[in-house]
Enzyme design. Structure first.
Site, mmCIF file in Angstrom:
data_model
loop_
_atom_site.group_PDB
_atom_site.id
_atom_site.type_symbol
_atom_site.label_atom_id
_atom_site.label_comp_id
_atom_site.label_asym_id
_atom_site.label_seq_id
_atom_site.Cartn_x
_atom_site.Cartn_y
_atom_site.Cartn_z
ATOM 1 N N CYS A 1 0.074 3.891 2.566
ATOM 2 C CA CYS A 1 0.526 3.445 3.882
ATOM 3 C C CYS A 1 1.995 3.796 4.103
ATOM 4 O O CYS A 1 2.385 4.239 5.189
ATOM 5 C CB CYS A 1 0.351 1.938 4.039
ATOM 6 S SG CYS A 1 -1.357 1.350 3.944
ATOM 7 N N CYS B 1 0.840 -1.209 0.000
ATOM 8 C CA CYS B 1 0.000 0.000 0.000
ATOM 9 C C CYS B 1 0.870 1.252 0.000
ATOM 10 O O CYS B 1 1.513 1.579 1.004
ATOM 11 C CB CYS B 1 -0.920 -0.037 1.231
ATOM 12 S SG CYS B 1 -1.768 1.514 1.562
#
Length: 286
Positions: free
Chosen positions: A40, A37
């Site tokens: 993230c 991600c």
């Protein structure tokens, strides 16, 4: 595993201890993330930086959703990054996406105690004991030391209002940033200040009641009486008078009764009186 005492890796085995039990002592910020991600990866160093900067005022708990699928499923994680804040053993707030650092600071500061908060608590205790002067002195000192704490202007406004200094109370609330102006407590205080500016002296209320008993169409007496009743927290009676004024003289004061009712309902928030009053106002208007 992070070397920081303020950052912990969380698994299904230690989630209860780190997050639930840990949040009984201080807030725990849980970051649900994954290696694939990209947002993230952008968010993680920001959260780590803040965890170090806040020096233990909160714990950052990292949950790798690829490895801890059961934990992610337990909290209904569907998209990441997903960040949840736990305090007092329960989830209290959260956000999704890679927010900018300034927004995350604002999010944290709503929940994480500051050093000046203890001064606010002491000032409120002094106020409860009737020592408004000491409360004001303490809060002004706290405001000088920590001007960004939004709790201080609210406490100052409450204290000035108790002392009957409406202008000082309004000045205290004016210090708040726009993002804090619509908070329920601020809305309530601003409503009280408005009604204080509209209300007659308390000793005039019997005269207004006498005028209204003699002439039920005395709109000015009914409106001013309602303002005074609000200030005395006799909300139910005030609502009745304002609804009656709307029925009898909708044009009084450029629709003043309706405007006062809406402000009063906002001030009361979730109070059942406000909910019932809104329903009755809607029926009256339609």
């Amino acid at each position: 595993m992070s070397d920081s005492p303020y950052i912990q890796e969380v698994t299904a085995e230690n989630f209860e201890q780190v997050v639930i039990h840990g949040s009984m002592e201080r807030p725990v910020l849980v970051d649900f993330w994954a290696s694939w991600c990209q947002p993230c990866q952008m968010l993680m160093p920001v959260l780590a930086k803040l965890a170090e900067e806040y020096q233990g005022r909160f714990i950052l708990a990292k949950v790798n959703t690829e490895e801890q699928q059961a934990v992610a499923a337990q909290f209904g994680i569907r998209s990441i990054p997903d960040v949840r804040l736990f305090h007092g053993g329960r989830e209290v707030d959260g956000f999704t996406g890679a927010l900018p650092e300034s927004a995350i600071r604002e999010f944290l500061d709503k929940h994480i105690p500051r050093e000046s908060d203890s001064t606010v608590e002491q000032a409120m205790q002094a106020l409860a004991a009737g020592d408004t002067a000491s409360a004001i002195t303490a809060l002004e000192a706290a405001a000088a030391a920590d001007p960004d704490n939004p709790r201080i202007p609210v406490a100052l406004a409450q204290t000035h209002m108790t002392a009957g200094d409406w202008e000082a109370a309004k000045a205290a609330l004016d210090r708040l940033p726009a993002s804090e102006q619509d908070q329920p407590e601020v809305t309530r205080l601003l409503g009280q200040l408005h009604f204080a500016s509209e209300a007659p002296p308390v000793q005039d209320l019997p005269e207004l009641e006498t005028r209204l008993a003699a002439d039920e169409n005395d709109s000015e007496a009914r409106y001013r009486l309602a303002m005074g009743l609000v200030l005395q927290q006799r909300f139910e009676q005030a609502i009745e008078h304002l609804l009656t004024l709307m029925r009898k003289d909708r044009q009084y004061g450029d629709d003043a009764a309706r405007k006062a009712l809406l402000r009063l309902f906002d001030m009361l928030g979730d109070d059942p009186l406000a909910q019932d009053g809104r329903r009755r106002l809607f029926n009256l208007m339609h």
